[in-house]
Design a protein around this motif. Structure first.
Motif, mmCIF file in Angstrom:
data_model
loop_
_atom_site.group_PDB
_atom_site.id
_atom_site.type_symbol
_atom_site.label_atom_id
_atom_site.label_comp_id
_atom_site.label_asym_id
_atom_site.label_seq_id
_atom_site.Cartn_x
_atom_site.Cartn_y
_atom_site.Cartn_z
ATOM 1 N N UNK A 217 0.950 -1.167 -0.039
ATOM 2 C CA UNK A 217 0.059 0.038 0.204
ATOM 3 C C UNK A 217 0.920 1.219 -0.138
ATOM 4 N N UNK A 218 0.255 2.478 -0.254
ATOM 5 C CA UNK A 218 1.003 3.574 -0.157
ATOM 6 C C UNK A 218 1.737 3.774 1.171
ATOM 7 N N UNK A 219 2.926 4.138 1.352
ATOM 8 C CA UNK A 219 3.720 4.469 2.776
ATOM 9 C C UNK A 219 4.588 5.758 2.524
ATOM 10 N N UNK A 220 5.283 5.850 3.901
ATOM 11 C CA UNK A 220 6.243 7.041 3.708
ATOM 12 C C UNK A 220 7.507 6.489 2.979
ATOM 13 N N UNK A 221 7.689 5.054 2.643
ATOM 14 C CA UNK A 221 8.773 4.661 2.145
ATOM 15 C C UNK A 221 8.691 5.060 0.488
ATOM 16 N N UNK A 222 7.557 5.267 0.023
ATOM 17 C CA UNK A 222 7.314 5.456 -1.351
ATOM 18 C C UNK A 222 6.289 6.596 -1.615
ATOM 19 N N UNK A 223 6.772 7.741 -1.312
ATOM 20 C CA UNK A 223 5.957 9.143 -1.281
ATOM 21 C C UNK A 223 5.711 9.471 -3.128
ATOM 22 N N UNK A 224 4.622 10.039 -2.855
ATOM 23 C CA UNK A 224 4.145 10.405 -4.206
ATOM 24 C C UNK A 224 4.615 11.660 -4.691
ATOM 25 N N UNK A 225 5.358 11.680 -5.822
ATOM 26 C CA UNK A 225 5.860 12.910 -6.549
ATOM 27 C C UNK A 225 4.931 13.575 -7.375
ATOM 28 N N UNK A 226 4.621 14.908 -6.849
ATOM 29 C CA UNK A 226 3.701 15.696 -7.420
ATOM 30 C C UNK A 226 4.006 16.099 -9.149
ATOM 31 N N UNK A 227 5.248 16.031 -9.162
ATOM 32 C CA UNK A 227 5.932 16.633 -10.626
ATOM 33 C C UNK A 227 5.432 15.573 -11.560
ATOM 34 N N UNK A 228 5.478 14.437 -11.326
ATOM 35 C CA UNK A 228 4.879 13.410 -12.529
ATOM 36 C C UNK A 228 4.172 12.599 -11.999
ATOM 37 N N UNK A 229 3.549 12.625 -10.942
ATOM 38 C CA UNK A 229 2.407 11.643 -10.471
ATOM 39 C C UNK A 229 2.759 10.157 -10.040
ATOM 40 N N UNK A 230 4.167 9.845 -10.102
ATOM 41 C CA UNK A 230 4.558 8.391 -9.702
ATOM 42 C C UNK A 230 5.051 8.453 -8.200
ATOM 43 N N UNK A 231 5.243 7.288 -7.629
ATOM 44 C CA UNK A 231 5.674 7.144 -6.452
ATOM 45 C C UNK A 231 6.957 6.686 -6.591
ATOM 46 N N UNK A 232 7.981 6.921 -5.657
ATOM 47 C CA UNK A 232 9.275 6.409 -5.515
ATOM 48 C C UNK A 232 9.759 6.067 -4.349
ATOM 49 N N UNK A 233 10.845 5.239 -4.306
ATOM 50 C CA UNK A 233 11.690 5.082 -3.071
ATOM 51 C C UNK A 233 12.823 6.178 -3.026
ATOM 52 N N UNK A 234 13.421 6.199 -1.717
ATOM 53 C CA UNK A 234 14.384 7.108 -1.776
ATOM 54 C C UNK A 234 15.659 7.172 -2.723
ATOM 55 N N UNK A 235 15.733 5.815 -3.119
ATOM 56 C CA UNK A 235 16.781 5.580 -4.247
ATOM 57 C C UNK A 235 16.316 5.854 -5.415
ATOM 58 N N UNK A 236 15.038 6.376 -5.694
ATOM 59 C CA UNK A 236 14.411 6.539 -6.920
ATOM 60 C C UNK A 236 13.790 5.469 -7.752
ATOM 61 N N UNK A 237 13.516 4.131 -7.002
ATOM 62 C CA UNK A 237 12.752 3.035 -7.671
ATOM 63 C C UNK A 237 11.433 3.357 -7.705
ATOM 64 N N UNK A 238 10.877 3.173 -9.001
ATOM 65 C CA UNK A 238 9.505 3.498 -9.059
ATOM 66 C C UNK A 238 8.709 2.421 -8.440
ATOM 67 N N UNK A 239 7.387 2.774 -7.754
ATOM 68 C CA UNK A 239 6.874 1.778 -6.806
ATOM 69 C C UNK A 239 5.415 1.834 -7.307
ATOM 70 N N UNK A 240 4.704 0.537 -7.506
ATOM 71 C CA UNK A 240 3.194 0.274 -7.565
ATOM 72 C C UNK A 240 2.769 0.185 -6.221
ATOM 73 N N UNK A 241 1.748 0.508 -5.946
ATOM 74 C CA UNK A 241 1.199 0.381 -4.528
ATOM 75 C C UNK A 241 -0.261 -0.430 -4.667
ATOM 76 N N UNK A 242 -0.545 -1.117 -5.555
ATOM 77 C CA UNK A 242 -1.633 -1.860 -5.573
ATOM 78 C C UNK A 242 -1.542 -3.106 -6.271
ATOM 79 N N UNK A 243 -1.000 -4.115 -5.502
ATOM 80 C CA UNK A 243 -0.457 -5.503 -6.004
ATOM 81 C C UNK A 243 -1.486 -6.276 -6.588
ATOM 82 N N UNK A 244 -2.803 -6.000 -5.944
ATOM 83 C CA UNK A 244 -3.990 -6.719 -6.470
ATOM 84 C C UNK A 244 -4.485 -6.297 -7.810
#
Length: 134
Positions: A33-60
């Protein structure tokens, strides 16, 4: 460049800004699920980890197990937990197979076939799978 996991299918359950719509499996992580580990980036609408890895937050929605595919090179594996009651096999397998990522279907079918034979030796595994996919 490799094909994105979700290839332009506008009816797919993946969110419009899911990394699965632009990247192949293995090039993004999947969190529960969404978490502080993968915050939303309003610049492009995606979520990333601190190292820049893109993240999906809906495995289902994408049919992938939660794992750090990109950041930790986690292997993509299918996992089944067959119900103890054989009358529940067909609906369970239907949900698993129709919700699975296409890259996992062959693994799920092989695993289900072996597990049905092991746990329910009196059942015809091929028949159970046909009914689940029908």
């Amino acid at each position: 460049m490799a094909e994105p996991f979700v290839n332009g299918d506008v009816l797919h359950l993946a969110c419009g800004v899911c990394p699965s719509r632009r990247l192949p499996v293995g090039e993004f992580d999947v969190f529960e699920r969404p978490s502080k580990e993968c915050p939303y980036n309003p610049a492009d609408g995606y979520r990333y980890t601190a190292d820049g890895t893109p993240v999906c937050v809906h495995p289902d929605r994408v049919g992938l197990p939660v794992a750090r595919y990109k950041s930790e090179n986690a292997p993509l594996t299918a996992e089944l937990h067959l119900p103890p009651d054989p009358s529940e096999l067909v609906p369970y397998l239907h949900d698993v197979l129709y919700g699975a990522a296409p890259v996992l279907l062959d693994q799920f079918i092989a695993l289900a076939s072996a597990e049905i034979r092991r746990q329910f030796p009196d059942l015809d595994a091929t028949d159970v799978l046909r009914r689940a996919m029908g």
